[in-house]
Write a protein that holds these residues in place. Sequence first.
Motif, mmCIF file in Angstrom:
data_model
loop_
_atom_site.group_PDB
_atom_site.id
_atom_site.type_symbol
_atom_site.label_atom_id
_atom_site.label_comp_id
_atom_site.label_asym_id
_atom_site.label_seq_id
_atom_site.Cartn_x
_atom_site.Cartn_y
_atom_site.Cartn_z
ATOM 1 N N GLU A 135 35.046 50.751 80.553
ATOM 2 C CA GLU A 135 36.479 50.876 80.362
ATOM 3 C C GLU A 135 37.468 50.224 81.553
ATOM 4 N N PHE A 136 36.731 50.493 82.581
ATOM 5 C CA PHE A 136 37.683 49.852 83.962
ATOM 6 C C PHE A 136 37.354 48.522 83.909
ATOM 7 N N LYS A 137 36.249 47.840 83.511
ATOM 8 C CA LYS A 137 35.842 46.727 83.524
ATOM 9 C C LYS A 137 36.988 45.815 82.582
ATOM 10 N N VAL A 138 36.951 46.372 81.323
ATOM 11 C CA VAL A 138 37.773 45.917 80.334
ATOM 12 C C VAL A 138 39.513 45.991 80.735
ATOM 13 N N ALA A 139 39.743 46.785 81.336
ATOM 14 C CA ALA A 139 41.108 46.946 81.711
ATOM 15 C C ALA A 139 41.320 45.975 82.813
ATOM 16 N N LEU A 140 40.426 45.851 83.868
ATOM 17 C CA LEU A 140 40.568 44.895 84.999
ATOM 18 C C LEU A 140 40.288 43.403 84.794
ATOM 19 N N SER A 141 40.028 43.129 83.355
ATOM 20 C CA SER A 141 39.656 41.828 83.068
ATOM 21 C C SER A 141 40.870 41.188 82.308
ATOM 22 N N GLU A 142 42.021 41.829 82.122
ATOM 23 C CA GLU A 142 43.002 41.383 81.509
ATOM 24 C C GLU A 142 43.941 40.387 82.434
ATOM 25 N N GLU A 143 44.374 39.181 81.818
ATOM 26 C CA GLU A 143 44.991 38.250 82.616
ATOM 27 C C GLU A 143 46.309 38.744 83.347
ATOM 28 N N LYS A 144 46.973 39.818 82.658
ATOM 29 C CA LYS A 144 47.996 40.582 83.253
ATOM 30 C C LYS A 144 47.831 41.888 83.083
ATOM 31 N N LEU A 145 47.741 42.792 84.116
ATOM 32 C CA LEU A 145 46.896 44.164 84.090
ATOM 33 C C LEU A 145 48.186 45.055 83.328
ATOM 34 N N ASP A 146 47.650 46.107 82.493
ATOM 35 C CA ASP A 146 48.539 47.026 82.044
ATOM 36 C C ASP A 146 48.625 48.003 83.038
ATOM 37 N N LEU A 147 49.602 48.122 83.994
ATOM 38 C CA LEU A 147 49.691 49.210 84.973
ATOM 39 C C LEU A 147 49.697 50.628 84.248
ATOM 40 N N LYS A 148 50.332 50.977 83.300
ATOM 41 C CA LYS A 148 50.432 52.300 82.624
ATOM 42 C C LYS A 148 49.107 52.698 82.091
ATOM 43 N N ALA A 149 48.330 51.967 81.401
ATOM 44 C CA ALA A 149 47.099 52.044 81.073
ATOM 45 C C ALA A 149 45.949 52.288 82.216
#
Length: 443
Positions: free
Chosen positions: A85-99
Amino acid sequence: MIQPIMYTVNVKMYYFSGDTINNISARALEDTIMRTNIGKRCLSISMVHTKTWMIPHRTIFLVAQVLLLDSSNNMSSSYRSRIQEFKVALSEEKLDLKALRELCFSGIPFEGGIRALCWKVLLNYLPLDQTIWISFLKKQREVYSQFLKEMIIQPGIAKANLGLSREDVTMEDHPLNPNPDSKWNNYFRDNEVLLQIDKDVRRLYPDMAFFQRPTDYPCQLILDPQNDYETLRRRVEQTTLKAQTVDRSRSGVTNVSSPGKALNLYPSNEYEGMNEVVGPIYYTFATDPNDEWKEHAEADTFFCFTNLMSENRDMFIKSLDDSQCGITYKMESVYSMLKEKDMELYMKLQEQNIKPQYFTFRWLTLLLSQEFLLPDVIRIWDTLFSDQDRFEFLILVCCAMLVLIRDQLLAGDFTVNMRLLQDYPISDVHTILAKAKELQDAS
């Protein structure tokens, strides 16, 4: 609801004092226990008998040799799923800070440098746009290098140059010149800061090998043998002689104090507590399994620490103590919240004249870093850093700590209760964080 990361483990406990035990390096064992977040919570323990009475209590380490019983690649499937889950969240080109905050609130995995990376984002160091990380980090590390040159290298060179010539003390600028603009005066003041830093570094987690051994990536700018300047180590060694005023009393007793303190040029407690706050951040960055990040742990720690303290600096400014952003107001806020959540306990503490400053000052200013073991401090900080109002949540945590020992406090007298509050008895930080979240949701 905060869920602790659970491990099924067999643990062998060793008591040791020194660098090695049973031919296993203290560093490897220490890193193992920190990496797995075991702390003091072990499900199955077998004790290796040793002459423990020969070893001072504060030098006893709990060292774990961990055997995860789950056969799936040394970690449970639920934990592997959380890492993903963390890897997916941190792989976004622009991070979703709230998520990302919601994900980090329940704890951040160490594996793959995930925690170190998340902290850099949560502490507003790394921008959310990953495409600019490379250029941003390059610039920040260059800025840090320039800071070192201006604040350490150049003053050292200037002192070395001054020391090469035989200057007459009657000249305008000399070591005894009391003028605040004197280069010598500034030099001595800097030395006083360096001496305080040196003391803080030595006493920070003295029982942990990590903080007693040389860093893997020392600052080459400072260690460069081509630099002809007075080193920090040399400056610290000389500080007690060159930056102090000697006053002999009639009885022959000699009192030594720094000229800065004697002239009241700066507050004596200006730098107290900084090492306890910066220590866990540096540890987290300097143990990053990614060597490219680990190499720059010092610079990254500086900027993250600076950002954190810029949010919290008002608590360290004496003139603001009684304002709404000062430490006195924050300490009273813990009691105000307790009054709202548990009137009976609040009245008990009031009747015994147990003031919040007796214990909450340390809790709040040091972010609970002195109340728990380092693995637990880091876990608490995962949640604190991920909360948008992190210092408000810290007050909730402090209130939760009181509520969780209410029965003991209600039954105790002043002496017993002060001992409880100054040496907090609960070590399970997951229970504390869960209670804090419960109080937050009930508000």
